[in-house]
Write a protein that holds these residues in place. Structure first.
Motif, PDB file in Angstrom:
ATOM      1  N   ARG A 369       0.812  -1.204   0.000  1.00 50.48           N
ATOM      2  CA  ARG A 369       0.000   0.000   0.000  1.00 50.48           C
ATOM      3  C   ARG A 369       0.857   1.271   0.000  1.00 50.48           C
ATOM      4  O   ARG A 369       0.498   2.294  -0.587  1.00 50.48           O
ATOM      5  N   SER A 370       1.992   1.225   0.673  1.00 47.45           N
ATOM      6  CA  SER A 370       2.872   2.394   0.740  1.00 47.45           C
ATOM      7  C   SER A 370       3.758   2.551  -0.482  1.00 47.45           C
ATOM      8  O   SER A 370       4.453   3.560  -0.616  1.00 47.45           O
ATOM      9  N   GLY A 371       3.777   1.551  -1.363  1.00 45.02           N
ATOM     10  CA  GLY A 371       4.618   1.609  -2.540  1.00 45.02           C
ATOM     11  C   GLY A 371       6.017   1.080  -2.327  1.00 45.02           C
ATOM     12  O   GLY A 371       6.847   1.114  -3.247  1.00 45.02           O
ATOM     13  N   LYS A 378       1.433 -11.788 -11.802  1.00 43.95           N
ATOM     14  CA  LYS A 378       1.345 -13.133 -11.217  1.00 43.95           C
ATOM     15  C   LYS A 378       1.094 -13.062  -9.714  1.00 43.95           C
ATOM     16  O   LYS A 378       0.313 -13.845  -9.163  1.00 43.95           O
ATOM     17  N   ASP A 379       1.763 -12.138  -9.039  1.00 47.20           N
ATOM     18  CA  ASP A 379       1.562 -11.983  -7.600  1.00 47.20           C
ATOM     19  C   ASP A 379       0.122 -11.566  -7.299  1.00 47.20           C
ATOM     20  O   ASP A 379      -0.506 -12.067  -6.363  1.00 47.20           O
ATOM     21  N   ARG A 380      -0.403 -10.656  -8.093  1.00 46.51           N
ATOM     22  CA  ARG A 380      -1.751 -10.165  -7.855  1.00 46.51           C
ATOM     23  C   ARG A 380      -2.780 -11.271  -8.083  1.00 46.51           C
ATOM     24  O   ARG A 380      -3.747 -11.411  -7.319  1.00 46.51           O
ATOM     25  N   GLU A 425     -10.085  -4.689  -1.612  1.00 45.24           N
ATOM     26  CA  GLU A 425      -9.691  -4.260  -2.953  1.00 45.24           C
ATOM     27  C   GLU A 425      -8.566  -5.133  -3.495  1.00 45.24           C
ATOM     28  O   GLU A 425      -7.619  -5.455  -2.772  1.00 45.24           O
ATOM     29  N   PHE A 426      -8.658  -5.476  -4.751  1.00 49.90           N
ATOM     30  CA  PHE A 426      -7.577  -6.156  -5.461  1.00 49.90           C
ATOM     31  C   PHE A 426      -7.311  -5.419  -6.774  1.00 49.90           C
ATOM     32  O   PHE A 426      -7.512  -5.950  -7.853  1.00 49.90           O
ATOM     33  N   TRP A 427      -6.908  -4.165  -6.626  1.00 45.80           N
ATOM     34  CA  TRP A 427      -6.559  -3.318  -7.769  1.00 45.80           C
ATOM     35  C   TRP A 427      -7.744  -3.077  -8.703  1.00 45.80           C
ATOM     36  O   TRP A 427      -7.560  -2.774  -9.880  1.00 45.80           O
ATOM     37  N   ASP A 428      -8.978  -3.223  -8.203  1.00 41.24           N
ATOM     38  CA  ASP A 428     -10.157  -2.950  -9.025  1.00 41.24           C
ATOM     39  C   ASP A 428     -10.130  -1.505  -9.521  1.00 41.24           C
ATOM     40  O   ASP A 428     -10.543  -1.219 -10.646  1.00 41.24           O
ATOM     41  N   GLU A 433      -6.163  -3.800  -0.718  1.00 37.09           N
ATOM     42  CA  GLU A 433      -6.576  -4.073   0.653  1.00 37.09           C
ATOM     43  C   GLU A 433      -7.791  -3.218   1.032  1.00 37.09           C
ATOM     44  O   GLU A 433      -8.735  -3.113   0.261  1.00 37.09           O
ATOM     45  N   HIS A 434      -7.800  -2.603   2.213  1.00 40.92           N
ATOM     46  CA  HIS A 434      -8.955  -1.825   2.665  1.00 40.92           C
ATOM     47  C   HIS A 434      -8.492  -0.792   3.690  1.00 40.92           C
ATOM     48  O   HIS A 434      -7.329  -0.739   4.045  1.00 40.92           O
TER      49      HIS A 434
END
Length: 526
Positions: A369-371, A378-380, A425-428, A433-434
């Motif tokens: 989340r922080s970058g 593949k990870d996602r 959230e999954f990069w929608d 995350e949340h």
């Protein structure tokens, strides 16, 4: 706490070794005691350092026995140091003072002391009075909440193929509210709204206490009346099993419960004990679930034990599952306290041979989340599949709970609500995350009412609803008075929306969500 436990574990060994120390034979018991204790302390310290360094330099990490072999000579050498006698006396008194201070109930950030251990909430005896004049036929009431469950992962909300056959069956047998808004994108304020029927801006739970760490947040104040307190005042037995560290008794969520069990604390404590090699060796011989089982299996087992109680008083039971929450696991049934500690520390994951970083377990959500950590496609995909597996695992054990509810004696009516505190959230929309966003994947949650002899079957309602409405609806179906509130956005009973014709245009209702955990203060109005 870890130091205190280590001291208690080592004390018998120290007393035994002192008998054979040269200073003890010479009659100097104080010097012998100090020498042995200092030697053991040096051993543990050297053991921990050797374990840490070896784990970084030698892949794979060596066993604890290798670290012990390095530490023992250091501790043995340290035990023969001979400091002045006055130093020993000063050290002893200082140790006693520090031990006493560590056991005192120091006040927390809010100014009052509290315990985060599973506890029973106190309640006066008069509220236990039951109705006279025959058997009590009021319904048993069950609230099932699932942490981090987004609505679109249930077959009843459109996922195909479905991974939630049990919850789909529950939805088919009850009333589904197709559009339900959470009260917040994270747990504490959202659950406070679930239990009080108040919007976040009114109960103020989850507000930052001061500038500093993100997770230091305000509890639900004692001046607010919870759903459990309302049922308790009506003579209900009140029970809760909660698998989330944010929902400790100190969070204010235990108000009104006779029994409030949170297995996350024992499980988390076992993770802390793994920090020292000595206690880690001891933990290796104790099954992890003995410390606390926050998995869906453990939550359902505890709820089933309460459902099996023989008591003529009606029951209000709350079961809160956390399995879809980070850390994400390939095996949803995995139970290892080390995973919890890696998540708390945000341990950077190692690079895998295929160029990914998501292994069997992944808990480094804050780094993403922080970058600070980049996840490729593949990870996602792997994380999304892990999440789906955890949802399916939760579904199986929620199904066990409802199977027991279906077997309940028919003489007692039953009302159940199934919902979630927020989604994930999954990069929608580009994020993960949340706790910070208000997109549908985070704020749209499932809401199903189910119950024998009370709740209609096979109904689907498109009218907008909120989790603030859950408590008022359960009270309405239980025949109990509705909460009185002058606040706009307070939850209302949804029972009336079932009686209205489907063609009727219901009056507009505004739902809000707020109190985000990360980022600048934000809110949602729908």
């Amino acid at each position: 706490m870890v130091a205190l436990v280590t001291m208690l574990v080592l004390l018998p060994l120290a007393l035994l070794l002192r008998r054979y120390h040269p200073a003890q034979r010479a009659g100097d018991r104080l010097r012998a005691s100090w020498a042995v204790c200092f030697g053991l302390a040096a051993t543990v310290a050297a053991w921990a350092i050797a374990d840490l360094l070896a784990a970084q330099w030698l892949p794979p990490a060596p066993s604890d026995w290798l670290a012990l072999a390095v530490a023992l000579p250091i501790g043995l050498t340290a035990s023969y140091l001979q400091p002045p006698r006055r130093w020993l006396l000063t050290w002893c008194w200082l140790s006693v003072a520090l031990t006493v201070a560590s056991l005192l109930p120091w006040p927390g950030p809010g100014g009052s002391s509290s315990s985060d251990q599973p506890a029973k909430a106190s309640r006066s005896e008069p509220s236990r009075a039951r109705g006279a004049g025959g058997p009590d036929r009021r319904p048993d009431v069950v609230l099932v909440s699932i942490d981090t469950l987004r609505a679109d992962h249930l077959g009843a909300y459109g996922r195909a193929p479905s991974i939630t056959p049990e919850m789909d069956r529950i939805a088919a047998e009850g009333v589904v509210f197709a559009r339900t808004v959470s009260a917040s994108p994270w747990t504490t304020p959202s659950v406070a709204s679930l239990l009080t029927g108040l919007p976040v801006v009114r109960h103020d739970a989850g507000r930052p206490l001061a500038a500093g760490p993100t997770f230091e947040r305000s509890p639900l104040g004692g001046s607010f009346t919870t759903l459990a307190e309302r049922f308790a005042a009506a003579g209900y037995r009140t029970r809760a099993v909660i698998a989330n560290g944010f929902l400790s008794p100190g969070s204010g969520m235990a108000q009104g419960f006779d029994e409030y069990v949170n297995p996350s604390f024992g499980y988390g404590f076992a993770g802390i004990l793994r920090d020292l090699p000595l206690t880690r060796l001891i933990l290796a011989f104790v099954p992890a679930e003995r410390w606390g089982d926050p998995r869906a299996a453990g939550v359902t087992d505890r709820a089933l034990a309460w459902l099996a109680e023989k008591d003529p008083a009606p029951l209000f039971l709350w079961a809160h599952y956390i399995d879809p929450h980070v850390p994400y696991q390939r095996d949803p049934a995995r139970l290892d306290p080390a995973d919890e500690m890696d998540m708390m520390r945000q341990t950077p994951p190692p690079l895998l041979p295929d160029g990914t970083v998501v292994g069997e377990v992944f808990g480094s959500s804050e780094l993403v989340r922080s970058g600070m950590l980049w996840l490729g496609p593949k990870d996602r995909e792997r994380l999304a599949s892990y999440y789906a597996g955890e949802v399916a695992y939760t579904d199986r054990h929620v199904g066990r709970l409802f199977a027991a509810l279906r077997r309940r004696p028919v003489g007692r009516p039953l009302v159940v609500a199934l919902t979630a505190d927020h989604g994930e959230e999954f990069w929608d929309h580009g994020h993960f995350e949340h706790g910070h966003d208000y997109y549908c994947e985070v704020t749209r949650v499932p809401l199903v009412f189910w119950g024998r002899g009370v709740v209609p079957t096979g109904r689907r309602v498109e009218t907008l609803a909120g989790i603030v409405d859950v408590g008022a609806t359960l009270l309405d179906w239980s025949g109990l008075p509705q909460p009185e509130s002058k606040f706009a956005g307070t939850g209302r009973s949804l029972v009336a929306s079932l009686a209205a014709p489907t063609s009727a245009d219901p009056p507009p209702v505004a739902y809000t969500a707020g109190g985000n955990l990360y980022g600048l203060p934000s809110a949602l109005l729908e």
